[in-house]
Design a protein around this motif. Sequence first.
Motif, mmCIF file in Angstrom:
data_model
loop_
_atom_site.group_PDB
_atom_site.id
_atom_site.type_symbol
_atom_site.label_atom_id
_atom_site.label_comp_id
_atom_site.label_asym_id
_atom_site.label_seq_id
_atom_site.Cartn_x
_atom_site.Cartn_y
_atom_site.Cartn_z
ATOM 1 N N ASP A 1 -27.052 26.423 -22.898
ATOM 2 C CA ASP A 1 -27.652 26.029 -21.629
ATOM 3 C C ASP A 1 -28.598 24.849 -21.780
ATOM 4 O OD1 ASP A 1 -30.685 27.734 -21.251
ATOM 5 O OD2 ASP A 1 -29.392 27.988 -22.992
ATOM 6 N N THR A 2 -28.644 24.034 -20.752
ATOM 7 C CA THR A 2 -29.391 22.781 -20.769
ATOM 8 C C THR A 2 -30.872 22.982 -21.051
ATOM 9 O OG1 THR A 2 -27.831 21.909 -19.141
ATOM 10 C CG2 THR A 2 -29.893 20.710 -19.421
ATOM 11 N N ALA A 3 -31.473 23.997 -20.438
ATOM 12 C CA ALA A 3 -32.926 24.182 -20.531
ATOM 13 C C ALA A 3 -33.351 25.069 -21.693
ATOM 14 C CB ALA A 3 -33.455 24.772 -19.230
ATOM 15 N N ALA A 4 -32.400 25.562 -22.476
ATOM 16 C CA ALA A 4 -32.700 26.445 -23.611
ATOM 17 C C ALA A 4 -33.413 27.723 -23.169
ATOM 18 C CB ALA A 4 -33.514 25.706 -24.682
ATOM 19 N N TRP A 5 -32.984 28.276 -22.044
ATOM 20 C CA TRP A 5 -33.529 29.541 -21.564
ATOM 21 C C TRP A 5 -32.743 30.740 -22.094
ATOM 22 C CZ3 TRP A 5 -34.305 28.900 -15.520
ATOM 23 C CH2 TRP A 5 -35.314 27.948 -15.276
ATOM 24 N N CYS A 6 -31.469 30.568 -22.357
ATOM 25 C CA CYS A 6 -30.551 31.686 -22.591
ATOM 26 C C CYS A 6 -30.789 32.349 -23.947
ATOM 27 C CB CYS A 6 -29.112 31.205 -22.503
ATOM 28 S SG CYS A 6 -27.896 32.459 -22.967
ATOM 29 N N PRO A 7 -31.115 33.648 -23.991
ATOM 30 C CA PRO A 7 -31.335 34.317 -25.272
ATOM 31 C C PRO A 7 -30.068 34.476 -26.098
ATOM 32 C CG PRO A 7 -31.418 35.904 -23.472
ATOM 33 C CD PRO A 7 -31.355 34.556 -22.843
ATOM 34 N N TYR A 8 -28.922 34.573 -25.438
ATOM 35 C CA TYR A 8 -27.664 34.738 -26.173
ATOM 36 C C TYR A 8 -27.266 33.437 -26.859
ATOM 37 C CZ TYR A 8 -27.662 39.059 -23.570
ATOM 38 O OH TYR A 8 -28.032 40.270 -23.056
ATOM 39 N N CYS A 9 -27.554 32.316 -26.211
ATOM 40 C CA CYS A 9 -27.374 31.022 -26.883
ATOM 41 C C CYS A 9 -28.337 30.896 -28.052
ATOM 42 C CB CYS A 9 -27.614 29.878 -25.909
ATOM 43 S SG CYS A 9 -26.450 29.776 -24.542
#
Length: 406
Positions: free
Chosen positions: A107-115
């Motif tokens: 994700d663009t904003a680096a919010w996703c914990p799975y990423c």
Amino acid sequence: VPAAWMAALALLAAWTTAMVKPGGGLGGMFQNMVKLGSTASSAAVVQDRAPSWDTLTALLHDQSSADERSFRQQLHDGTLPHASALAKMRLFGKSEADASRITLYRDTAAWCPYCEKVWLLLEEKQVPYMVEKVNMNCYGDKPAWFWAMQPSGGIPVAKVDGKVIRESNDIMMAIEQAYPERPMLPREDSAKAVAVRPLLTLERQLFSSWFRWLTSGMNDGAQRHNFLALMDEVDAALAAQGGPFFLGEDISLVDCMFAPFLERMAASLPYYKGLLVRTNSRWPHVQCWFSAMEARPSFRYIRSDYYTHAHDLPPQVGRCYSTAEAEAYAAAIDGRDGSWRLPLTEKDALEPLDCLGYDEGSARREAAERILGNKEVYAHTHAPTTTCPHARMPTCSACVCARAAS
């Protein structure tokens, strides 16, 4: 936007000596940010004496070290000595051809914990990789080519040696198998291997307990009790292996699984439920684990701050319910109690900052570099928002960060 980085914005604002009118350079953006930790009257007269963007760029160049001036080039070349949310390529001393074997779609904003857990694994194994960024549904549209590759729209996705893998755990196992040189799991015949599956089960139990409690306004006492009991189990599990990591003295894939969610628990539970996690003396081994993780150039530069997570979770998961005992912590995290006034306390009992390794000057210069690198974005997002549903502050950092992180 880490808390120290936000504080450094105020330092940068002071560095400019004055604010200017919107459209004339820094404008009301810095004025709004300084207001977050200020009690100054909004009626104060503001004189236009600020330098231009070009002047600020030259001033930053003159004051920066050689390493700081080379940041953008190293970022472009994939040669930064640490992780970065801005990176599109990471080489670890290898070639671009090596990096092309893996593309991580995050994700663009680096919010996703799975990423984040896949990202952590790549950084810890020092596997060369490429990055393509796509929006989360809560803050933007995904391109048609991504929907064609991932019909569910879920992230992360990875291409590993040409194969598309659509689930985070599957991606991690594929990377572990394709790159055995720096193993992140113990050998199957080792004593530590027996602990892996129970630990991963515990991680999912803890996640479920946290998620239910965070997004519910009912049965607070019972849900709090359940979460505390599971955290006791986590602390005991760390102690059983000798720490500081979940399988002992070396970081493993298990730590990469726990890290994104413990990070978000540490930020959200004080804010919404009044419960400290990161600095709670009830869980000394969890405290040691956080310190060990924050010392690593992977997690240290990937992790976010409490303010960002407190405000980026509701757009992702829906309403997060607050309790009365959380108000003081929420005020501190938002800076409404004056806690954002400088100088910050590095050994903050709520959110320790000493792990960041910044002195005041380097923090100020990094903040300046990031703002100057995104000046077009900030020029259009500095005004107080009335439409953002998850902002308590004059400027919603969650929305600004989502736009600026690309």
